[in-house]
Write a protein that holds these residues in place. Sequence first.
Motif, PDB file in Angstrom:
ATOM      1  N   PRO A 164     -16.948  21.577  25.055  1.00 26.71           N
ATOM      2  CA  PRO A 164     -16.725  20.805  26.288  1.00 26.71           C
ATOM      3  C   PRO A 164     -18.032  20.560  27.052  1.00 26.71           C
ATOM      4  CG  PRO A 164     -15.094  22.544  26.088  1.00 26.71           C
ATOM      5  CD  PRO A 164     -16.101  22.774  25.004  1.00 26.71           C
ATOM      6  N   TYR A 165     -18.197  19.349  27.513  1.00 24.25           N
ATOM      7  CA  TYR A 165     -19.448  18.922  28.124  1.00 24.25           C
ATOM      8  C   TYR A 165     -19.093  17.908  29.211  1.00 24.25           C
ATOM      9  CZ  TYR A 165     -24.171  16.799  28.046  1.00 24.25           C
ATOM     10  OH  TYR A 165     -25.401  16.315  28.369  1.00 24.25           O
ATOM     11  N   ALA A 166     -19.533  18.172  30.438  1.00 21.82           N
ATOM     12  CA  ALA A 166     -19.077  17.360  31.567  1.00 21.82           C
ATOM     13  C   ALA A 166     -19.529  15.904  31.494  1.00 21.82           C
ATOM     14  CB  ALA A 166     -19.556  17.974  32.878  1.00 21.82           C
ATOM     15  N   ASP A 167     -20.723  15.673  30.927  1.00 17.88           N
ATOM     16  CA  ASP A 167     -21.280  14.318  30.962  1.00 17.88           C
ATOM     17  C   ASP A 167     -20.687  13.369  29.934  1.00 17.88           C
ATOM     18  OD1 ASP A 167     -22.824  15.204  32.951  1.00 17.88           O
ATOM     19  OD2 ASP A 167     -24.690  15.328  31.804  1.00 17.88           O
ATOM     20  N   PHE A 168     -19.858  13.890  29.046  1.00 17.30           N
ATOM     21  CA  PHE A 168     -19.364  13.038  27.966  1.00 17.30           C
ATOM     22  C   PHE A 168     -17.886  13.324  27.705  1.00 17.30           C
ATOM     23  CE2 PHE A 168     -18.504  12.850  23.347  1.00 17.30           C
ATOM     24  CZ  PHE A 168     -18.593  11.485  23.180  1.00 17.30           C
ATOM     25  N   ASP A 169     -17.076  12.274  27.758  1.00 21.16           N
ATOM     26  CA  ASP A 169     -15.637  12.439  27.503  1.00 21.16           C
ATOM     27  C   ASP A 169     -15.362  12.177  26.026  1.00 21.16           C
ATOM     28  OD1 ASP A 169     -12.917  12.445  27.385  1.00 21.16           O
ATOM     29  OD2 ASP A 169     -12.596  10.888  28.886  1.00 21.16           O
ATOM     30  N   PRO A 170     -15.028  13.220  25.267  1.00 20.51           N
ATOM     31  CA  PRO A 170     -14.811  13.004  23.833  1.00 20.51           C
ATOM     32  C   PRO A 170     -13.451  12.384  23.517  1.00 20.51           C
ATOM     33  CG  PRO A 170     -14.478  15.321  24.372  1.00 20.51           C
ATOM     34  CD  PRO A 170     -14.867  14.627  25.653  1.00 20.51           C
ATOM     35  N   PHE A 171     -12.590  12.259  24.535  1.00 20.00           N
ATOM     36  CA  PHE A 171     -11.211  11.863  24.248  1.00 20.00           C
ATOM     37  C   PHE A 171     -10.802  10.522  24.874  1.00 20.00           C
ATOM     38  CE2 PHE A 171     -10.827  16.675  24.081  1.00 20.00           C
ATOM     39  CZ  PHE A 171     -11.057  16.711  22.709  1.00 20.00           C
ATOM     40  N   VAL A 172     -11.747   9.605  24.997  1.00 16.86           N
ATOM     41  CA  VAL A 172     -11.412   8.287  25.559  1.00 16.86           C
ATOM     42  C   VAL A 172     -10.353   7.617  24.674  1.00 16.86           C
ATOM     43  CG1 VAL A 172     -12.301   5.975  26.078  1.00 16.86           C
ATOM     44  CG2 VAL A 172     -13.675   7.992  26.608  1.00 16.86           C
ATOM     45  N   TYR A 173     -10.603   7.627  23.372  1.00 16.81           N
ATOM     46  CA  TYR A 173      -9.648   7.000  22.447  1.00 16.81           C
ATOM     47  C   TYR A 173      -8.315   7.753  22.463  1.00 16.81           C
ATOM     48  CZ  TYR A 173      -7.451   5.376  18.147  1.00 16.81           C
ATOM     49  OH  TYR A 173      -6.554   4.855  17.249  1.00 16.81           O
ATOM     50  N   ALA A 174      -8.384   9.077  22.369  1.00 18.23           N
ATOM     51  CA  ALA A 174      -7.147   9.880  22.280  1.00 18.23           C
ATOM     52  C   ALA A 174      -6.289   9.671  23.527  1.00 18.23           C
ATOM     53  CB  ALA A 174      -7.495  11.351  22.108  1.00 18.23           C
ATOM     54  N   LYS A 175      -6.921   9.665  24.692  1.00 17.78           N
ATOM     55  CA  LYS A 175      -6.145   9.495  25.932  1.00 17.78           C
ATOM     56  C   LYS A 175      -5.547   8.091  25.990  1.00 17.78           C
ATOM     57  CE  LYS A 175      -9.295  11.961  28.397  1.00 17.78           C
ATOM     58  NZ  LYS A 175     -10.025  12.543  29.514  1.00 17.78           N
ATOM     59  N   GLY A 176      -6.340   7.095  25.594  1.00 19.16           N
ATOM     60  CA  GLY A 176      -5.827   5.719  25.590  1.00 19.16           C
ATOM     61  C   GLY A 176      -4.634   5.590  24.666  1.00 19.16           C
TER      62      GLY A 176
END
Lengths: 312, 314
Positions: A164-176
């Motif tokens: 987990p890293y605050a500056d980067f959202d790894p789940f943009v696709y997954a959430k969409g």
Amino acid sequence: MKVFVRRSHLLVPVLDREKVETSWTHNADSVILDLTGIESEDDRSRARSLVKESIRHACRGGADVFVLPNKALARADIEASVYPGLKGIVYPGAETSADIEEADSILSELETGRGIASGVLQIIALIDSGTGVWNIREIVTASPRVCSSGLDELNLCRNMGIIPYADFDPFVYAKGRIVVETRAAKVQPIGISHPYGVLPQFDDADEIYQQALRGKNLGFAGAICPDPSWVAQCNTAFAPPADRLEFFRETRRLFSEGVARGTAAVPYPGTTMMIDVPVDENARVNLELWELCAAREAEKAKAIEKQESTMA
Amino acid sequence: MPRPVRRSGLTMPINNPRFVDRSWTRDCDYLNFDLEDSVPQSQKDYARSQVRHAIVQGQKGAAEINIRINCAYPDADVPAAVWPGVKQINFPKAETGAQIRHLDALITELERVRGIRSGTVRIGATVETTLGVANSYEIASASPRIDAFGGGTGYDMSMDMGIEMFVGFDQFVYNRGEGELIALALGLEREGGVYMSDTTGNVGNAELSIKRAEASRKAGLRTGGGLHPNVVAPQNLGLTPTVNEVEDAHRVLSFFAELDQRGETEGDMDGRIVDKYEAARAEELIEWASLCAHRDAEKSAAREQTVAELDEQN
């Protein structure tokens, strides 16, 4: 399924008795009693034995009460949980329709055996793997019991080897994907904006509100609250904004006047905005949701009042 | 069929003569005459009766004529909409392939009885709900009349997603991604524009329009459209390659031809690598610029002729 308002789902470990006993005081729309993360067999047995009583505590403030079982021990955990007052279960790590069908079958069996009306227990499907994200459509349509679905972002990080890293959202696709497929199935997506899904914080009320609001504006209808500090912020953020109500009412009024004049493209005075069918519909939907949220608040307030008069 | 040029287009209520009768003056590549959301229920029949008048008005400026029908009334709208001169039927809130196949069948029959060359009326399937995004592939592949496709954004989509628009971040990343990916997989033109922060929702914002059009062009997108005349010129300009870009593309092609003659597949031109991908991009850009120039000349000639005819009448 009847339309429901569940903006905040307060997560409470069953073995933390103080948290369980005070869970009803936080005004959450829902309380999730957590049976996961328990190491020893003795503690697990004790936790299961406490669920029935925990449901009684959790629902005192009018919250819908769910139990979060362990996936590998689902049958035993669910058997320990199905008692009057329970709204449903949170199914962790759903990966295929078969997972949901199995949970559906267990719930049906227990509803019959324990005198609970058939089909009333609901399922919140939590996704924590790439397989689950990919199969979200079959998961959310596997049973009419599925009421909500969301990502378990911390476990998804673990399963995908992500730090987990605050500056980067790894789940943009997954959430969409979760939002689109879940809403397409007329089920409620739940979640919060990055980074709070992977790095939750509890001490800045305004930031919690902003993260929840951003979650709402990504398409989520509510969020799981790991701490009571999130509840009030989620209840506000996932409701239509109070300062827009007058705008929505005026939009409806202007559009209705326009239609009576024979036009369905009406300028909103003082702006460059045109009101047409979708803008009017959006205003209607927001005003209806506002009413539903107000009714939910009244329902919870009544339950709390009843508790306080009983205690007095 | 030549690649259509659809940089700019205005959607307007067909029942409003103030908009329709001036539509030819707007320099739009296409006009989208609306039978749907901008027309009140009580005026639907009247709106259907206005299609042929709108075709005549729009063609005065050589705009390509599109008609947006109601997804709920294809059987009533399509016979009113498919006439010679109409190039595309836009189907809003598309949610299934079956809807598109039904629309295709209706159009096919009308082409036959109204003397329109078979298969020439296109379908624009607009995705505006989450179910539509979920079923994007089956929608986009449901008819050969669909030549362009994009992801779902806009007011209807926002309502279905339960979101407020214009909040300053991109809320449609997934929808757009799905739409573009499917368009590429099916060999269709990608529709839509790149995201740019907009917290006002001002449909006539020319400054934002040109920035978005230029960025979209650089992202390989070629289509535009809107609701306000202010955005037409910015979109025509922003989605057309600049003179410098065309010159540069010619240099890339010459350089690549030299490489090819030497039997090489890539080389350094002024500090950048030129290879077959760069050459293909340059070729597309030159072709697109030529199509845009041709389209601009066509529209300009039509408007000049219409003005001359009007002068003569007066």
